[in-house]
Design a protein around this motif. Structure first.
Motif, PDB file in Angstrom:
ATOM      1  N   ARG A 153       1.511   3.377   4.827  1.00 50.38           N
ATOM      2  CA  ARG A 153       0.593   2.683   5.721  1.00 50.38           C
ATOM      3  C   ARG A 153       0.274   3.546   6.942  1.00 50.38           C
ATOM      4  N   LEU A 154      -0.995   3.485   7.358  1.00 47.85           N
ATOM      5  CA  LEU A 154      -1.443   4.224   8.529  1.00 47.85           C
ATOM      6  C   LEU A 154      -1.980   3.247   9.565  1.00 47.85           C
ATOM      7  N   GLY A 162      -2.686   0.060   4.108  1.00 48.87           N
ATOM      8  CA  GLY A 162      -2.112   0.703   2.937  1.00 48.87           C
ATOM      9  C   GLY A 162      -3.055   1.710   2.304  1.00 48.87           C
ATOM     10  N   LEU A 163      -2.463   2.749   1.718  1.00 48.21           N
ATOM     11  CA  LEU A 163      -3.282   3.817   1.141  1.00 48.21           C
ATOM     12  C   LEU A 163      -3.569   3.628  -0.351  1.00 48.21           C
ATOM     13  N   ILE A 164      -2.614   3.042  -1.081  1.00 50.18           N
ATOM     14  CA  ILE A 164      -2.823   2.921  -2.526  1.00 50.18           C
ATOM     15  C   ILE A 164      -2.024   1.747  -3.060  1.00 50.18           C
ATOM     16  N   GLY A 169       0.809  -1.217   0.000  1.00 49.93           N
ATOM     17  CA  GLY A 169       0.000   0.000   0.000  1.00 49.93           C
ATOM     18  C   GLY A 169       0.840   1.263   0.000  1.00 49.93           C
ATOM     19  N   ASN A 216       6.198   1.177   6.338  1.00 46.72           N
ATOM     20  CA  ASN A 216       6.016   0.065   5.404  1.00 46.72           C
ATOM     21  C   ASN A 216       7.390  -0.456   4.984  1.00 46.72           C
ATOM     22  N   LEU A 270      -7.306   3.281  -4.174  1.00 45.13           N
ATOM     23  CA  LEU A 270      -7.178   3.790  -2.817  1.00 45.13           C
ATOM     24  C   LEU A 270      -7.711   2.782  -1.800  1.00 45.13           C
ATOM     25  N   PHE A 271      -7.076   2.750  -0.644  1.00 45.05           N
ATOM     26  CA  PHE A 271      -7.447   1.864   0.459  1.00 45.05           C
ATOM     27  C   PHE A 271      -7.662   0.425  -0.019  1.00 45.05           C
ATOM     28  N   THR A 305      -2.872  -5.925   0.710  1.00 39.26           N
ATOM     29  CA  THR A 305      -1.573  -5.256   0.674  1.00 39.26           C
ATOM     30  C   THR A 305      -0.494  -5.999   1.448  1.00 39.26           C
ATOM     31  N   ILE A 315      -5.599   1.575   9.621  1.00 41.63           N
ATOM     32  CA  ILE A 315      -6.160   1.759   8.277  1.00 41.63           C
ATOM     33  C   ILE A 315      -5.482   0.835   7.280  1.00 41.63           C
TER      34      ILE A 315
END
Length: 276
Positions: free
Chosen positions: A218-219, A224-226, A215, A265, A232-233, A237, A222
């Motif tokens: 990473r948050l 991975g973001l992309i 992703g 990440n 997205l999301f 991942t 949440i």
């Protein structure tokens, strides 16, 4: 100390800290250990260890890939599987890619399937010739039997959709390879995690994939973001995903491509131990 000087020093320290953090995030290899259980695994394969390498993208980890090879060797694998994007189309360096391969084949048998960057680089013929010469088994639309004390499991590989965009999405190639393998414990190597439903429909027991780069950013809580081809999301991942009788292990990978930076990440080597 004057306020302006103090502020400048604080900013300098923050910048240095961020630089060190980013270097560590993109170069500090993390080893993820996973135990996978399935009643179809023969008793003789209990404790069988698989190291997964994915999405290296020509990244270097030490002289002659020494850091990456040390992590691989320490895991004491029975086999090493590479799930695509060993090279990068934007800065393809086959000789650099072969540095890891040259050391890996001395540790354990190595099995490889292609990723999209192998196709996009335009150099896959040269790479595959060198891989074969080094002793790597290329499993693009092929399968082999892994034998231990007269017991067998099946290792299957499919090449990336970039090579066969039409019939790949219909699952024709995987269906053909899966004929006669549903009763035998089978492992699939495939670059693309977004094809999880295809693996489930074809009764794959355990799949290894990459491609998502964790992703990229990473948050906490949440993920991975992309991710490529997931947007997205993204759902897939990292880690082990299960659906019906199929499990899929997704590696966060080791290198970068279009986006040159990882956040929360770290590069990942996956070590999977089979359990009866």
């Amino acid at each position: 100390m004057k306020p302006k000087a103090k502020k400048a020093l604080t900013m300098f320290l923050v910048i240095i800290t961020l630089i060190v953090f980013c270097i560590w995030q993109n170069n500090g290899i993390m080893v993820t250990k996973i135990k996978y259980s399935n009643s179809k695994i023969p008793n003789d394969f209990d404790g069988y260890t698989i190291v997964q390498i994915s999405d290296l993208h020509n990244k270097e980890f030490g002289i002659n890939q020494s850091k990456l090879l040390n992590k691989t060797k320490k895991a004491k694998p029975d086999i090493i599987v590479i799930t695509g994007d060993l090279i990068d189309r934007n800065h393809t360096n086959i000789e650099l890619a072969m540095e890891y391969i040259s050391g890996a084949v001395k540790i354990a048998p190595v099995y490889f399937v292609s990723g999209n960057h192998e196709k996009w680089s335009g150099t896959y013929k040269e790479l595959s010739d060198k891989l074969t010469k080094a002793g790597v088994t290329i499993l693009d639309n092929k399968k082999v039997s892994l034998d231990k004390n007269n017991k067998t499991i099946t290792l299957i590989g499919i090449s990336d959709p970039a090579f066969y965009p039409d019939d790949y999405w219909e699952g024709k190639r995987l269906k053909t390879l899966m004929i006669g393998e549903q009763n035998n414990f089978n492992i699939l190597l495939s670059h693309r995690p977004e094809l999880m439903d295809l693996y489930v429909d074809n009764h794959v027991d355990l799949a290894f994939s990459g491609h998502a780069h964790g992703g990229q950013f990473r948050l906490p809580f949440i993920g991975g973001l992309i991710a490529p081809d997931q947007g997205l999301f993204p759902e897939f991942t990292e880690g082990n995903h299960e659906k019906e009788a199929t499990s899929m292990i997704v590696s966060r990978g080791l290198g970068n491509s279009i986006i040159p930076l990882r956040i929360f990440n770290r590069p990942e080597v996956v070590v999977v131990t089979l359990k009866k």
